[in-house]
Design a protein around this motif. Sequence first.
Motif, short mmCIF file in Angstrom:
data_model
loop_
_atom_site.label_atom_id
_atom_site.label_comp_id
_atom_site.label_asym_id
_atom_site.label_seq_id
_atom_site.Cartn_x
_atom_site.Cartn_y
_atom_site.Cartn_z
N GLU A 307 0.73 -1.14 0.00
CA GLU A 307 -0.02 0.00 0.01
C GLU A 307 0.89 1.26 0.02
N GLU A 308 1.89 1.21 0.82
CA GLU A 308 2.77 2.36 1.09
C GLU A 308 3.61 2.32 -0.19
N TYR A 309 3.92 1.55 -0.95
CA TYR A 309 4.86 1.35 -2.30
C TYR A 309 3.96 2.25 -3.26
N CYS A 310 2.82 1.83 -3.34
CA CYS A 310 1.38 2.56 -4.10
C CYS A 310 1.42 3.92 -4.21
N PHE A 311 1.06 4.37 -3.05
CA PHE A 311 0.83 5.76 -2.88
C PHE A 311 1.90 6.83 -2.69
N LEU A 312 3.04 6.09 -2.15
CA LEU A 312 4.33 7.11 -2.18
C LEU A 312 4.83 7.34 -3.57
N HIS A 313 4.61 5.94 -4.23
CA HIS A 313 5.40 6.27 -5.83
C HIS A 313 4.42 7.30 -6.41
N PRO A 321 6.50 2.30 -10.95
CA PRO A 321 7.06 1.47 -12.15
C PRO A 321 6.61 0.14 -12.06
N LEU A 322 5.75 -0.36 -13.26
CA LEU A 322 5.08 -1.44 -12.80
C LEU A 322 5.87 -2.82 -13.02
N ASP A 323 7.06 -2.71 -13.68
CA ASP A 323 8.02 -3.91 -13.62
C ASP A 323 8.53 -3.92 -12.34
N ASP A 324 8.95 -2.93 -11.75
CA ASP A 324 9.47 -3.20 -10.45
C ASP A 324 8.61 -3.64 -9.37
N PHE A 325 7.27 -3.23 -9.61
CA PHE A 325 6.21 -3.59 -8.51
C PHE A 325 6.13 -5.19 -8.65
N GLY A 330 6.05 -10.04 -6.60
CA GLY A 330 5.75 -11.49 -7.41
C GLY A 330 4.25 -11.73 -8.25
N HIS A 331 3.68 -10.62 -8.11
CA HIS A 331 2.43 -10.51 -9.12
C HIS A 331 2.27 -9.10 -9.51
N PRO A 332 1.69 -9.08 -10.88
CA PRO A 332 1.54 -7.56 -11.58
C PRO A 332 0.54 -6.86 -10.66
N HIS A 356 4.81 2.70 -16.70
CA HIS A 356 4.56 3.54 -15.27
C HIS A 356 3.07 3.95 -15.24
N LEU A 357 2.68 3.84 -14.09
CA LEU A 357 1.30 4.08 -13.82
C LEU A 357 1.39 5.57 -13.05
N PHE A 358 0.92 6.67 -13.36
CA PHE A 358 0.97 8.18 -12.66
C PHE A 358 -0.21 8.85 -12.74
N LEU A 359 -0.23 9.87 -11.71
CA LEU A 359 -1.30 10.70 -11.73
C LEU A 359 -1.63 11.58 -12.71
N THR A 360 -2.78 11.75 -13.21
CA THR A 360 -2.93 13.04 -14.14
C THR A 360 -3.02 14.03 -13.44
#
Length: 378
Positions: A307-313, A321-325, A330-332, A356-360
């Motif tokens: 959760e922290e990884y997602c909202f901090l990134h 970074p979707l590949d790093d996640f 272990g899962h996309p 990469h998934l990012f905010l508009t």
Amino acid sequence: MTDLGLYIHIPFCRSRCAYCGFYSIGRKPDAPFLKALAKEMEMRSPAFQDYLCDTIYLGGGTPSSLSENQLAEVMDNIRRRFHISDHPEITMEMNPCDMTDSYLRHARALGINRISIGVESHDNRLLRTIGRLHTASEAEKAVKRAWDLGFRNISVDLMYELPGQSVMDFRKSLLWAVHLPITHVSVYSLILEEGTRFAQLADRGKLPRPTEEESWAMYQDMCRILPHYGFERYEISSFARKGYRSRHNRKYWELSDYLGLGPAASSRIGRTRFTISPGVRMYEKDLLTGSAPAEEIEKLTEKDEMEEYCFLHLRMKEGIPLDDFEHRYGHPLSFWYGRQVAMLKKQKLLTEEDRHLFLTYHGAALGNYVFEQFLRDE
């Protein structure tokens, strides 16, 4: 060696600002505190001999409440106890009132190479309202003095949504700031922190706040004016000239290791987070009698960290970074958050490009709403 960010909390202020929720007390640092801080460095540093400090951050409170000799003592103890990289970023928060020629020269000689100045506003009326002791003129002179004395990495803080602040007040602050010799701007909206004077006034209905329309106009001005003058928005609240992003703050957003020292300082090493209890006198008593300071320890589960990884990134321009996640967990991302991401994309709050998934633009304005969607129910 593993890189480490080192944070030193100096919890002293001349006076307490009406909005500030950070732990601080209204007096000057004294010998018992400096001895306790040195003792904590001595106690904690053996566990970090395989780490290399590439960023150091003196925050507060008001670190510039340290005298020149006290600052020298702190920096000397850091260098004696920790391994420092060859080209560290060493940041010190400063109050414009403390930034004399002598103090700035001394700080620079000690290796401080980045300063962060709590300017907050160009409006003297607003500065008095929020409890700042400097005037806009004094802040401007302090910034220019630092530049003239050789500092080339200078950040200023600005605030918006302040009581009685108009859209034009904030616009004038932005236009004033971008013409100062600075490399970085942090812009914060007023958050009513529990226990602050502003929170108490708000509870009694006595805190005039800008309307939603005014707040949105201020936000748009921030997003338009700062980039126009060469300050790239690389994080929700942070704008920098090219090459001047805060290296230390990126450690927080990227879940890197950092060690915090001093009362109320937080650390994160791997999936363990620990926060020293606030209270200067208890901190001093514990350390000067040979005990470790009281602290709260939290072991993060994989769910917590995800959760922290997602909202901090997502706070950062580059986003997740979707590949790093996927490599890390272990899962996309879609395995855990497919429904939420689809909904947020449909609402035009998230977008995806180059894995990469990012905010508009609008997503960044509604950041807290977006982040909440990444809290998983189990």
